[in-house]
Design a protein around this motif. Structure first.
Motif, PDB file in Angstrom:
ATOM      1  N   GLN A 158      19.732   7.826  53.116  1.00 27.65           N
ATOM      2  CA  GLN A 158      19.547   7.310  51.736  1.00 27.65           C
ATOM      3  C   GLN A 158      18.747   5.941  51.944  1.00 27.65           C
ATOM      4  O   GLN A 158      17.986   5.891  51.175  1.00 27.65           O
ATOM      5  N   VAL A 159      18.799   5.200  53.298  1.00 26.72           N
ATOM      6  CA  VAL A 159      17.775   4.155  53.178  1.00 26.72           C
ATOM      7  C   VAL A 159      16.374   4.796  53.511  1.00 26.72           C
ATOM      8  O   VAL A 159      15.547   4.187  53.003  1.00 26.72           O
ATOM      9  N   ILE A 176      20.326   0.944  46.058  1.00 27.16           N
ATOM     10  CA  ILE A 176      20.482   2.237  46.595  1.00 27.16           C
ATOM     11  C   ILE A 176      21.964   2.166  47.549  1.00 27.16           C
ATOM     12  O   ILE A 176      22.992   2.840  47.348  1.00 27.16           O
ATOM     13  N   VAL A 177      21.913   1.271  48.266  1.00 25.92           N
ATOM     14  CA  VAL A 177      23.074   1.012  49.268  1.00 25.92           C
ATOM     15  C   VAL A 177      24.420   0.409  48.662  1.00 25.92           C
ATOM     16  O   VAL A 177      25.499   1.074  48.832  1.00 25.92           O
TER      17      VAL A 177
ATOM     18  N   LEU B  97      18.778  13.115  48.588  1.00 23.21           N
ATOM     19  CA  LEU B  97      18.598  12.694  47.065  1.00 23.21           C
ATOM     20  C   LEU B  97      19.726  11.365  47.172  1.00 23.21           C
ATOM     21  O   LEU B  97      21.097  11.552  47.799  1.00 23.21           O
ATOM     22  N   PHE B  98      19.702  10.574  46.203  1.00 18.63           N
ATOM     23  CA  PHE B  98      20.562   9.507  46.120  1.00 18.63           C
ATOM     24  C   PHE B  98      21.569  10.122  45.389  1.00 18.63           C
ATOM     25  O   PHE B  98      21.710  10.434  44.270  1.00 18.63           O
ATOM     26  N   THR B  99      22.999   9.977  46.187  1.00 20.01           N
ATOM     27  CA  THR B  99      24.180  10.676  45.598  1.00 20.01           C
ATOM     28  C   THR B  99      24.583  10.030  44.342  1.00 20.01           C
ATOM     29  O   THR B  99      25.441  10.602  43.722  1.00 20.01           O
ATOM     30  N   HIS B 100      24.334   8.792  44.208  1.00 22.01           N
ATOM     31  CA  HIS B 100      25.097   8.024  43.140  1.00 22.01           C
ATOM     32  C   HIS B 100      24.308   8.231  41.717  1.00 22.01           C
ATOM     33  O   HIS B 100      24.758   7.742  40.568  1.00 22.01           O
ATOM     34  N   LEU B 101      23.033   8.880  41.752  1.00 23.56           N
ATOM     35  CA  LEU B 101      22.395   8.980  40.614  1.00 23.56           C
ATOM     36  C   LEU B 101      21.997  10.466  40.311  1.00 23.56           C
ATOM     37  O   LEU B 101      21.962  11.348  41.264  1.00 23.56           O
ATOM     38  N   ASN B 102      21.787  10.678  39.066  1.00 21.25           N
ATOM     39  CA  ASN B 102      21.592  11.994  38.576  1.00 21.25           C
ATOM     40  C   ASN B 102      20.333  12.305  38.875  1.00 21.25           C
ATOM     41  O   ASN B 102      19.309  11.538  39.267  1.00 21.25           O
ATOM     42  N   VAL B 103      19.776  13.743  38.705  1.00 22.95           N
ATOM     43  CA  VAL B 103      18.564  13.975  38.872  1.00 22.95           C
ATOM     44  C   VAL B 103      17.343  13.342  38.370  1.00 22.95           C
ATOM     45  O   VAL B 103      16.548  12.953  39.188  1.00 22.95           O
ATOM     46  N   SER B 140      19.922  16.150  34.166  1.00 23.73           N
ATOM     47  CA  SER B 140      21.221  15.516  34.010  1.00 23.73           C
ATOM     48  C   SER B 140      22.409  15.734  35.085  1.00 23.73           C
ATOM     49  O   SER B 140      23.484  15.151  35.191  1.00 23.73           O
ATOM     50  N   ALA B 141      21.986  16.747  35.716  1.00 26.62           N
ATOM     51  CA  ALA B 141      22.916  17.266  37.235  1.00 26.62           C
ATOM     52  C   ALA B 141      22.864  16.067  37.882  1.00 26.62           C
ATOM     53  O   ALA B 141      21.975  15.416  38.355  1.00 26.62           O
ATOM     54  N   MET B 142      24.169  16.220  38.648  1.00 24.09           N
ATOM     55  CA  MET B 142      24.331  15.183  39.862  1.00 24.09           C
ATOM     56  C   MET B 142      23.888  15.988  41.135  1.00 24.09           C
ATOM     57  O   MET B 142      24.124  17.342  41.032  1.00 24.09           O
ATOM     58  N   PRO B 143      23.250  15.265  42.200  1.00 21.51           N
ATOM     59  CA  PRO B 143      22.819  15.966  43.182  1.00 21.51           C
ATOM     60  C   PRO B 143      24.013  17.100  43.839  1.00 21.51           C
ATOM     61  O   PRO B 143      23.608  18.353  44.429  1.00 21.51           O
ATOM     62  N   ASN B 144      25.180  16.515  44.077  1.00 23.05           N
ATOM     63  CA  ASN B 144      26.095  17.647  44.458  1.00 23.05           C
ATOM     64  C   ASN B 144      26.388  18.883  43.707  1.00 23.05           C
ATOM     65  O   ASN B 144      27.162  19.579  44.282  1.00 23.05           O
ATOM     66  N   GLN B 145      25.788  18.884  42.528  1.00 21.43           N
ATOM     67  CA  GLN B 145      26.056  20.235  41.803  1.00 21.43           C
ATOM     68  C   GLN B 145      25.069  21.143  41.802  1.00 21.43           C
ATOM     69  O   GLN B 145      24.989  22.388  41.400  1.00 21.43           O
ATOM     70  N   LEU B 146      23.900  20.621  42.972  1.00 23.84           N
ATOM     71  CA  LEU B 146      22.941  21.688  42.888  1.00 23.84           C
ATOM     72  C   LEU B 146      23.015  22.362  44.340  1.00 23.84           C
ATOM     73  O   LEU B 146      23.662  21.745  45.254  1.00 23.84           O
ATOM     74  N   SER B 147      22.570  23.522  44.486  1.00 26.26           N
ATOM     75  CA  SER B 147      22.223  24.330  45.789  1.00 26.26           C
ATOM     76  C   SER B 147      21.365  23.265  46.627  1.00 26.26           C
ATOM     77  O   SER B 147      20.490  22.466  46.206  1.00 26.26           O
ATOM     78  N   GLY B 148      21.342  23.623  48.031  1.00 26.91           N
ATOM     79  CA  GLY B 148      20.436  22.844  48.802  1.00 26.91           C
ATOM     80  C   GLY B 148      18.882  23.012  48.403  1.00 26.91           C
ATOM     81  O   GLY B 148      18.165  22.037  48.630  1.00 26.91           O
TER      82      GLY B 148
END
Lengths: 272, 257
Positions: A158-159, A176-177, B97-103, B140-148
């Motif tokens: 992530q970083v 981010i972090v 991908l930043f996991t806390h942000l949507n696409v 508007s999908a989150m990264p973990n809702q997408l395939s690799g």
């Protein structure tokens, strides 16, 4: 006597049940139930506590806890970043602070802040401010370590992704972090809030005017007035009204984040 | 675009060394990439090819040697590395991908915070790039809702949204299920056709053969062989290259030996 393992476990279980029932029976028959009912469950006394136990006691407990938590979280964030800094004196300072205040009883800190600061600086310290600082100091020492672990649990990738997009180390940390770290540490932070709710009862050692009473102080004064233990019970129930929902929230959050363990080997190091 | 000499130089690496403790991973690499050129780096694992790529945008700090991108020396200790990285897109093996942000926010956050683009402009550019990688409608999908494969294409769109002059790909398809590899490679192929300068570390020999202008074979921290794909992959001169290619192209036969 040759007993199978399963059979022996069964027998031991029944012995345990037997002991438990025996203890309950002894308490039930030896206790003075009339006395207990009048001292703990005096409805008249209980009714006389309302609404002040809520409008003053509960409200002040929430205010003291909230102020202390907010101040402590801010302080903890600074300390956690100092702990992870590449500047060695910062790491030392934060380390000493954390060891020092984690090792002291909360009561000592509250007394030191509440009476020490006005003496040392020759000023008047508002009760709310004193408790905010004292409870904040106590909570920050614990939360700093939690936050540090949370920041380190954010995957290194992530970083790298953020830096490869041109973000500075500070920008990466903030956008981010830290948001991801908070998501990871929400359950332990909720637990810290529960502990702090209970620690706020130590405010009674600073002395207070009636409007500043929190739940424990309120219960103790009412106890002297009524000569019944009912106020203690009522105050206790009020604490549970705060802490039990919080602990359910904590468990819910833990489940939602998948019970991810803090401090995985793939951890982050941001040069600050 | 097939000759590096004829075009402007985008990347120039001179005598690059990199050690991790006592282990020397890169042992003197020289590499020039012309503008618009597509260079694929192949080689066995541990050969240093990913480290080489990570040295180009200084995610890995070289031990010695120089890296110059678009005339800026990135190995200069006083260089503004954040400014330089804005022009270099990077795509990782594990997407990141930043996991806390949507696409959409993944695509816009660096545009807004680094390039200071307005929200509206950043979203417009982000959405255009999402369409470019064939994922319009998933903003508007989150990264973990997408395939690799989808995540990797979003990661490419995220890098493209910064308008890079150079794109680095670090084994972009190695973490993908086989049936998802094609979509990502198709996006990269289109990017190459549009004239993007690309440095690609990959195990996809077919892709390298068809898309690369030049192929580098690395082993044990040095470039063993380099040239047009039909030569390096089609008829390698070096024994080490031949051994590697026969293992990659016929993995089953090696197992029998």
């Amino acid at each position: 006597m040759a007993m199978s393992k399963r059979k022996r476990a069964k027998v031991i279980r029944w012995v345990q049940y037997g002991i438990l029932i025996a203890v309950i029976l002894v308490v039930a028959f030896t206790a003075n139930w009339d006395k207990i009912r009048t001292t703990f469950f005096d409805l008249e006394v209980a009714a006389s506590l309302f609404p002040e136990v809520i409008t003053v006691g509960l409200v002040n407990t929430l205010i003291y806890t909230g102020l202390g938590f907010a101040f402590g979280l801010g302080l903890a964030l600074v300390l956690a970043l100092m702990r992870l800094s590449t500047v060695r004196p910062y790491r030392w300072l934060a380390g000493i602070y954390i060891e020092f205040f984690r090792g002291l009883p909360a009561l000592l800190v509250i007394l030191a802040v509440g009476t020490g600061i006005p003496l040392a600086f020759n000023t008047f310290l508002d009760k709310y401010v004193a408790l905010m600082i004292a409870l904040g100091i106590v909570a920050s020492a614990y939360m700093a370590e939690t936050l540090r672990a949370g920041i380190q649990a954010v995957p290194k990738g992530q970083v790298e992704a953020a830096r490869s997009l041109g973000m500075s180390p500070a920008r990466t940390m903030v956008t981010i972090v830290i948001p991801q770290a908070f998501k990871i540490i929400l359950p332990p932070l909720t637990n810290e809030l529960i502990l702090l709710t209970k620690d706020s009862s130590l405010a009674l050692f600073l002395g207070a005017s009636i409007t500043e009473y929190e739940l424990t102080q309120f219960g103790r004064v009412a106890l002297n007035d009524s000569r019944s233990l009912t106020p203690v019970l009522v105050a206790g129930l009020c604490y549970l009204a705060i802490t039990i929902p919080l602990s359910y929230l904590s468990r819910y959050l833990e489940r939602r984040t998948g019970g991810k363990k803090i401090g995985t080997p793939e951890s982050t190091e941001v040069k600050a | 675009m097939s000759t590096a000499e004829a075009t402007e130089v985008a990347v120039e690496i001179t005598d690059l060394h990199k050690s991790f403790g006592p282990v020397e991973v890169l042992r003197g690499i020289d590499l020039r990439v012309g503008r618009g050129e597509v260079v694929c780096v192949i080689g066995p694992s541990g050969s240093g090819k990913s480290t080489l790529l990570r040295c180009v945008n200084v995610l890995e700090e070289p031990t010695s040697g120089t890296v110059v991108v678009d005339g800026t020396e990135l190995t200069d200790p006083d260089v503004d590395i954040d400014a330089a990285r804005r022009r270099i897109g990077m795509v990782f093996q594990s997407f990141n991908l930043f996991t806390h942000l949507n696409v959409l926010n993944n695509l816009t956050i660096a545009q807004r915070k680094v390039l200071r683009r307005s929200q509206a402009e950043a979203e417009q550019i982000g959405l255009a790039n999402l369409e470019r990688v064939g994922l319009d409608g998933r903003e508007s999908a989150m990264p973990n809702q997408l395939s690799g494969g989808q995540q990797q294409r979003v990661a490419i769109a995220r890098a493209l949204s910064m308008d890079p002059d150079l794109m680095l790909f670090d084994e972009p398809t190695s973490a993908l299920d086989p049936e998802l590899v094609g979509d990502v490679l198709a996006v990269m192929r289109r990017l190459a056709d549009e004239g993007m300068t690309m440095l690609v570390v990959t195990h996809e020999m077919q892709f390298a053969r068809e898309v690369a202008d030049r192929v580098l074979f690395m082993d044990a921290g040095v470039v063993v062989e380099e040239g047009p794909p039909e030569q390096v992959i089609g008829s390698p001169r070096e024994e080490r290259t031949r051994t590697f290619l026969s293992r990659v192209l016929n993995p089953a036969r090696v197992a029998e030996e």
